[in-house]
Design an enzyme around this catalytic site. Structure first.
Site: not given
Length: 208
Positions: A137, A40, A7-9
């Site tokens: 994601s 991140k 889960g990340t962008t």
């Protein structure tokens, strides 16, 4: 074998004045949010940045290893390693652990004698150079903004707005993305952290 819940962008793109990087800050453990303040973007050295998608520990460990090897190269050869060279070193390191459970979807971003560089690498052995990319994601939602509005010759203010908007829409539609949007600019001799904004406040301002 461990099953990772991803889960990340994260996203990056090249414009005339440099490279824009934007990331969210949410970390998830299964269906639970474990943190909303994860960093991140890994500041590998003063001319190279790495982003994280997948397993935070895997990305952080191997990008830190890359930082050490880049420094050793600099000492030995009296010059900085190219971004292409750094990406090959990183790819070769994680290639040795292919199919062993690593979860890495990273971008290596910097500026060298060949100009601006964005390389995408993952734990399956992929290594590609791109001008615009989103990973994680929420990337399909971010691409909805980037594909419509990204232009190489847009100015810095417009580029920052587009990057923030892409992360905002990804976080709005993807429950595993959120927290804050962190924005970086990579230029010829340096990188700069431009801003850190709360996506909750962005959402309130957008819909109020």
């Amino acid at each position: 074998m461990i099953n990772f819940w991803h889960g990340t962008t994260t996203l990056a793109f090249v414009i005339r004045s440099g490279i824009i990087i934007a990331v969210d800050s949410r970390a998830s453990m299964g269906n639970y949010i474990s943190s909303s303040t994860v960093k991140k973007v890994n500041e590998i050295n003063n001319y190279l940045l790495g982003t994280m998608a997948g397993g935070a520990a895997d990305c952080t460990f191997w990008e830190n290893q890359l930082g050490s090897l880049c420094r050793l190269y600099e000492i030995k050869n009296s010059q900085k390693i190219s971004i292409s060279g750094a990406s090959k070193v990183f790819g070769n390191m994680i290639e040795n652990y292919k199919n062993s459970g690593l979860s890495i979807g990273a971008m290596l971003i910097g500026w060298d004698q060949n100009g601006p560089n964005i390389y995408y690498l993952d734990s399956e052995g992929c290594r590609i150079k791109v001008d615009m990319i989103s990973v994680g994601s929420g990337s399909t939602f971010a691409y909805g903004i980037l594909d419509n509005y990204y232009k190489f010759d847009m100015d810095l203010k417009e580029a920052c707005f587009i990057a923030r908007m892409a992360i905002f829409y990804a976080a709005f539609h993807d429950p595993f993305s959120g927290g804050e949007v962190n924005l970086y600019l990579v230029r010829e001799n340096e990188w700069i952290k431009l801003s850190k904004d709360d996506l909750g406040v962005e959402s309130y301002n957008h819909f109020s």
